[in-house]
Design a protein around this motif. Structure first.
Motif, short mmCIF file in Angstrom:
data_model
loop_
_atom_site.label_atom_id
_atom_site.label_comp_id
_atom_site.label_asym_id
_atom_site.label_seq_id
_atom_site.Cartn_x
_atom_site.Cartn_y
_atom_site.Cartn_z
N PHE A 183 31.18 45.50 41.22
CA PHE A 183 30.45 45.24 39.98
C PHE A 183 31.44 44.77 38.91
O PHE A 183 32.40 45.46 38.59
CB PHE A 183 29.72 46.50 39.51
CG PHE A 183 28.55 46.86 40.36
CD1 PHE A 183 27.27 46.45 40.01
CD2 PHE A 183 28.72 47.59 41.54
CE1 PHE A 183 26.17 46.77 40.81
CE2 PHE A 183 27.63 47.92 42.34
CZ PHE A 183 26.36 47.50 41.98
N GLY A 184 31.17 43.57 38.38
CA GLY A 184 32.03 42.97 37.38
C GLY A 184 32.92 41.91 38.00
O GLY A 184 33.69 42.20 38.93
N ALA A 185 32.81 40.68 37.52
CA ALA A 185 33.62 39.58 38.05
C ALA A 185 34.60 39.07 37.00
O ALA A 185 34.85 37.88 36.89
CB ALA A 185 32.72 38.44 38.54
N GLY A 186 35.12 40.02 36.20
CA GLY A 186 36.25 39.71 35.33
C GLY A 186 37.52 39.74 36.14
O GLY A 186 37.48 39.82 37.38
N PRO A 187 38.70 39.71 35.49
CA PRO A 187 39.95 39.67 36.25
C PRO A 187 40.12 40.81 37.25
O PRO A 187 40.45 40.56 38.42
CB PRO A 187 41.02 39.75 35.14
CG PRO A 187 40.35 39.15 33.94
CD PRO A 187 38.91 39.56 34.04
N VAL A 188 39.88 42.06 36.84
CA VAL A 188 40.06 43.18 37.77
C VAL A 188 39.01 43.14 38.88
O VAL A 188 39.33 43.37 40.06
CB VAL A 188 40.03 44.52 37.02
CG1 VAL A 188 40.00 45.69 38.00
CG2 VAL A 188 41.25 44.65 36.11
N GLY A 189 37.77 42.82 38.54
CA GLY A 189 36.74 42.74 39.56
C GLY A 189 37.03 41.66 40.59
O GLY A 189 36.87 41.87 41.81
N LEU A 190 37.47 40.49 40.14
CA LEU A 190 37.82 39.42 41.06
C LEU A 190 38.98 39.83 41.97
O LEU A 190 38.98 39.55 43.17
CB LEU A 190 38.19 38.15 40.30
CG LEU A 190 37.05 37.48 39.52
CD1 LEU A 190 37.60 36.30 38.71
CD2 LEU A 190 35.94 37.01 40.45
N LEU A 191 39.96 40.52 41.39
CA LEU A 191 41.09 40.98 42.20
C LEU A 191 40.67 42.08 43.17
O LEU A 191 41.20 42.17 44.28
CB LEU A 191 42.22 41.44 41.30
CG LEU A 191 42.90 40.30 40.52
CD1 LEU A 191 43.84 40.85 39.45
CD2 LEU A 191 43.66 39.37 41.46
N CYS A 192 39.69 42.91 42.79
CA CYS A 192 39.14 43.89 43.73
C CYS A 192 38.49 43.19 44.92
O CYS A 192 38.62 43.63 46.07
CB CYS A 192 38.13 44.79 43.03
SG CYS A 192 38.84 46.09 41.99
#
Length: 370
Positions: A183-192
Motif C-alpha cells: 500500500f502506497g506507491a511513493g519512494p518507500v512503497g516502490l522500493l518495497c
C-alpha cells in the motif's frame, strides 16, 4: 589524522529550519573528528523524506519537537575528505552513502542485534540532532558504505529508503513464492515492491490512489496494480483480490502510507495466517478491524528504520542489479533552492526530490565511478 590538504577546509554551509517553519542559510564550523574511527564526508546529494517535510510543516513528529534551530536531511551520499587514524576500509576520495543513525552499541538492544531500537540513538534530522543538509558531515566510519561503481551519488541517496524497504520485507519473513500487497506507491512503497520481487515474491500488487504512481510501480517490481476507490475498505479488498485473481487473500501486506483505510483494507485482504507489516507512519492512533486480526490469526508487525545487515543487503541487491534505482529521482535542486525542494515534496510532485550539497558538482553527482 590525515586530510585532503593540510590547509583548513572551507566553511560549513548549512540549511537550517527554525521553530515556526522558517528556513535560513548559515555558515557553521567544520566538524572535527571526535574519534580516531570517525570520517568527514563532503555531502554531495541529499534526498528529501516525508519526515523532513513534516518537521517543516508541523514542527514535530510524535515526541520529537523542533524547539531550536535544526538542520534537516538524512538520506545523503558524499565523498570522504578526512579519515581518523584507526579507520579501515575507507580512504579519502571514496564515494559513500551515510547511515544516519548512530547507536550507543552498549545497551541490551544494541548487543541483542536490534540497534534500531536503541534509546540513545543519535539520528540525523531528528530533534535535537542536526541532519545532513550541510557541506561537511562527521560520521563514525562503520556508518559509511562504499557505493557500487555503477551507482551515482545522486541515486546513492536512495540506499537509505531502500534499507527501510529491506528491513520491512525481512520483518515479513520468507517471501519466496508468496503474494504481497504494498500500500502506497511513493519512494518507500516502490522500493518495497522492488525488494519483495528480489526476495522471490511471485505476485506483488502496488496499491495507491494516484494513477501515475501506479504506472511507475510496474517499473520497480510490481506485477499488478490497484487504484483504491472511495468504497469501504472491505469492498476495496474484495475488488482488489478479484482483480488480481487472489480470492484466498494475500500472504503478506506492507503498508507504506499510515492511512487508516489502507490498514483496514490490507487486513481484510490478507489470507488466514497472513502477515501485516506497518512501514509508514500516519496518525498515532487508528481504528483497526481487530476482529479480522483475531479471526484470521494475522501477525501484525511494526517496522522501524533498519537494523544490522540491512544497508549491506540493500547494497548487495544493487551490486547484483536485482534492484535498480534508475528513474526514481525525478527532481533535482541546487543547494540555493533547497526550500523549493521542500515545497516540491509537499506538493507530491514526482517520486523523489534530491538537493545537491553546497558547491556540489552536479555532473559528479549524476555519474558512477565506472
Amino acid at each position: 589524522m590525515s586530510a585532503t590538504q593540510d590547509d583548513a577546509l572551507s566553511a560549513n554551509r548549512a540549511f537550517v529550519l527554525h521553530p515556526g517553519g522558517q528556513f535560513t542559510f548559515e555558515s557553521r564550523s567544520v566538524p572535527t573528528l571526535d574519534s580516531d574511527r570517525d570520517v568527514l564526508v563532503r555531502v554531495v546529494a541529499t534526498g528529501l523524506c516525508g519526515s523532513d517535510v513534516h518537521y517543516w510543516q508541523h514542527g514535530r513528529i510524535g515526541r520529537y519537537i523542533v524547539e531550536a534551530p535544526i538542520v534537516l536531511g538524512h538520506e545523503s551520499s558524499g565523498v570522504v575528505v578526512k579519515c581518523g587514524s584507526a579507520v579501515g576500509g575507507l580512504s579519502i576520495g571514496d564515494r559513500v552513502m551515510l547511515e544516519p543513525g548512530f547507536a550507543c552499541n552498549t545497551c541490551h538492544y544494541c548487543r541483542g542485534g536490534r540497534y534500531n531500537l536503541c534509546e540513545a540513538m543519535h539520528f540525523a534530522a531528528t530533534p535535537p540532532y542536526d541532519g545532513t543538509l550541510v557541506k561537511y558531515y562527521r560520521a563514525p566510519s562503520e556508518y559509511c558504505y562504499k557505493l557500487p561503481s555503477h551507482v551515482s551519488l545522486r541515486d546513492g541517496t536512495l540506499i537509505e529508503p531502500l534499507s527501510v524497504a529491506v528491513h520491512s520485507c525481512r520483518q515479513a519473513g520468507i517471501m519466496q513464492e508468496k503474494s504481497v500487497a504494498v500500500f502506497g506507491a511513493g519512494p518507500v512503497g516502490l522500493l518495497c515492491c522492488a525488494v519483495a520481487r528480489a526476495f522471490g515474491a511471485s505476485t506483488v500488487v502496488a496499491i495507491d490512489v494516484v494513477p501515475s504512481r501506479l504506472e511507475s510501480a510496474m517499473k520497480y517490481g510490481a506485477t499488478h496494480t490497484y487504484q483504491m476507490g472511495s468504497a469501504s475498505p472491505e469492498q476495496n479488498a474484495i475488488d482488489m483480490l478479484a482483480a488480481t485473481g487472489l480470492e484466498d487473500g494475500f500472504d503478506i501486506a506492507l503498508d507504506a502510507t499510515g492511512a487508516e483505510a489502507c490498514l483496514a483494507c490490507g487486513i481484510h485482504a490478507l489470507t488466514r495466517g497472513g502477515v501485516f507489516v506497518q512501514v509508514g507512519l500516519g496518525k498515532p492512533n487508528l481504528s483497526l478491524p481487530v476482529g479480522q486480526i483475531c479471526d484470521k490469526e494475522v501477525m501484525f508487525k511494526g517496522s522501524f528504520r533498519y537494523g544490522p545487515g540491512d544497508f549491506k543487503l540493500a547494497i548487495g541487491l544493487l551490486n547484483s542489479r536485482r534492484v535498480r534505482l534508475d528513474g526514481l529521482v525525478t527532481h533535482e535542486f541546487p543547494f540555493s533552492r533547497a526550500e523549493d525542494a521542500f515545497k516540491n515534496v509537499a506538493a507530491r510532485a514526482g517520486i523523489k526530490s534530491v538537493i545537491y550539497g553546497p558547491d556540489a558538482d552536479e555532473e559528479e553527482a549524476s555519474r558512477g565511478s565506472d
